[in-house]
Design an enzyme around this catalytic site. Structure first.
Site, short mmCIF file in Angstrom:
data_model
loop_
_atom_site.label_atom_id
_atom_site.label_comp_id
_atom_site.label_asym_id
_atom_site.label_seq_id
_atom_site.Cartn_x
_atom_site.Cartn_y
_atom_site.Cartn_z
N LYS A 1 26.98 16.96 40.32
CA LYS A 1 26.83 15.51 40.48
C LYS A 1 26.23 15.16 41.84
O LYS A 1 25.51 14.18 41.96
CB LYS A 1 28.18 14.81 40.30
CG LYS A 1 28.63 14.76 38.86
CD LYS A 1 29.66 13.67 38.65
CE LYS A 1 30.04 13.58 37.18
NZ LYS A 1 31.05 12.55 36.90
N LYS B 1 22.50 8.99 27.98
CA LYS B 1 21.76 7.75 28.12
C LYS B 1 20.77 7.82 29.28
O LYS B 1 19.65 7.34 29.20
CB LYS B 1 22.73 6.59 28.34
CG LYS B 1 22.05 5.28 28.67
CD LYS B 1 22.37 4.22 27.66
CE LYS B 1 21.37 3.09 27.79
NZ LYS B 1 21.86 1.81 27.43
N LYS C 1 21.58 18.05 27.07
CA LYS C 1 22.65 17.34 26.42
C LYS C 1 22.27 15.88 26.24
O LYS C 1 21.62 15.29 27.09
CB LYS C 1 23.91 17.46 27.28
CG LYS C 1 25.20 17.39 26.49
CD LYS C 1 26.38 17.76 27.37
CE LYS C 1 27.22 16.55 27.71
NZ LYS C 1 28.40 16.87 28.51
#
Length: 357
Positions: free
Chosen positions: A145, A228, A225
């Site tokens: 992240k 959005k 994967k």
RNA sequence: AGGCCAGUAGCUCAAUUGGCAGAGCACCUGAUUCCAAAUCAGGGGGUUGAGGGUUCAAGUCCUUCCUGGCCUGCCA
């Protein structure tokens, strides 16, 4: 969708805490031999797609049949990405709608919003004092992240697994369904429990990792994967026309250049969707027809679109009904929050006593 | 609190002394293809982090602020 007021769960007598008369050292608090308690959370980010549905929501619907479930919309976690306030609020509401429309029954499972139960944060602080920097530093998701949002590497992102541990243990849940990417966080949660119990006496159950039957749903580009942010998703609430349009552009077997070329369903991303939405017989038929070039990719996609809509359509309609009744949604979430808080408070009272607060 | 560096298209970056804001990738459209991919052709996209100032002219110079990073310090 039935939006009546939720009642107390029949299993509310389980997981009761030791009273002063009990002897905590001989009593593993929160452990229930009769029914496992499950805690699972989902982040309100963006809008729901079929990856979320297959990966999380469907699992919840199954789990509520067998276990005492605490399902949380974890908005505190979402805060690590600093969403716009009104967007966060909307995402929480839409996620609640999606969860309910997918079949989670608020009378059977406790559905609530994380931030409505402040004990999560409170326990997270206590846990953070039980957590070594070195352990957090090893978390691969933090590193991932950090790369993804390099301009916003905040402390919340770093201590995320600690809050996650608190999410689970504030309810003394003994089972946690997690996907592959969360296993490491769960190991840390267990480590935190061992340390806490070791220092302050047996207080929390060590949660068992239940490998979630969560497929890793690939996006329409077949490369990563479904998400959005990558724009490769099929929305759960999408109209069928929109979905077919997206499917038309979806990646298939790159070696199948012409209509008469035999296809390779085993490497075709679109065919993998059939596995989720079409029955076994259909899947076999499609695979065989693809290999023999009896059908083309367009046929395969149209068939998929139809079967997808059979699942998605009713969900979309239920979601529409729920949206028209915001009051009922609020009531369900408030009720869930009350039920969750009652348990969370018990835990926190004990924790305060144990650690000397 | 102070010092230093950075911020330009979705992403990575370019733009000479202050002189027409550009490229690659990504994206969209068309050709082709059962669809997609590949290839070819075309296209959209920007308050240059924000405000103010100097100048005929500012991405570029001055100034204030915002955001991020690095360093020093202070308090709890």
């Amino acid at each position: 969708m039935d939006c009546r007021r939720a009642t107390e769960p029949p299993m509310a007598q389980n997981h009761t805490l030791a009273t002063k008369k009990d002897h905590p050292s001989q009593h593993q608090l929160g452990y229930s031999p009769r029914m496992s308690r499950i805690m699972s959370g989902i982040q309100p980010t963006g809008s729901l797609h079929i990856g979320n549905y297959l990966g999380a929501l469907l699992n919840w619907v199954r789990l509520q049949e067998e276990y005492e479930c605490y399902f949380s919309i974890v908005d505190l976690h979402a805060l690590t990405a600093r969403p716009e306030p009104q967007e966060l609020r909307l995402a929480v509401r839409e996620l609640a709608i999606g969860v309910l429309a997918s079949g989670v029954d608020p009378e059977r499972a406790v559905l609530f919003v994380q931030s409505q139960v402040p004990e999560h944060s409170e326990l997270a602080w206590v846990f953070s004092c039980m957590t070594q920097m070195g352990d957090l530093n090893r978390m691969t998701q933090f590193k991932d992240k950090s790369q993804f949002q390099a301009d916003n590497i905040n402390a919340g992102l770093f201590t995320y697994p600690v809050l996650q541990a608190a999410d689970i243990l504030i309810y003394r849940a003994d089972r946690v369904p997690v996907g592959e990417d969360q296993v490491q966080h769960l190991e840390l949660a267990r480590e935190i429990v061992r340390r806490f119990n070791g220092i302050y006496g047996q207080t929390f159950p060590e949660p068992i990792v239940v490998p979630a039957k969560a497929p890793r749903v690939m996006g329409l580009d077949g490369e990563s994967k479904m998400s959005k942010s990558r724009g490769n998703e099929i929305g759960l609430f999408e109209e069928p026309e929109e979905t077919m349009k997206k499917l038309r552009g979806a990646k298939t077997d790159p070696q199948r250049l012409r209509r008469n070329d035999p296809g390779r369903p085993e490497i075709c991303n679109v065919f993998s969707y059939h596995g989720y939405f079409s029955d076994a017989a259909t899947c076999e038929q499609i695979a065989a027809d693809c290999r023999s070039a009896s059908i083309g990719c367009v046929d395969c996609k149209q068939s998929l679109a139809g079967n997808l809509e059979k699942v998605k359509g009713p969900i979309r309609e239920r979601a529409q009904e729920l949206r028209a009744n915001q009051g009922a949604i609020d009531e369900i979430l408030n009720e869930g929050g009350n039920r969750a808080r009652a348990v969370a408070k018990e835990t926190m009272d004990l924790v305060r006593e144990r650690v000397g607060l």
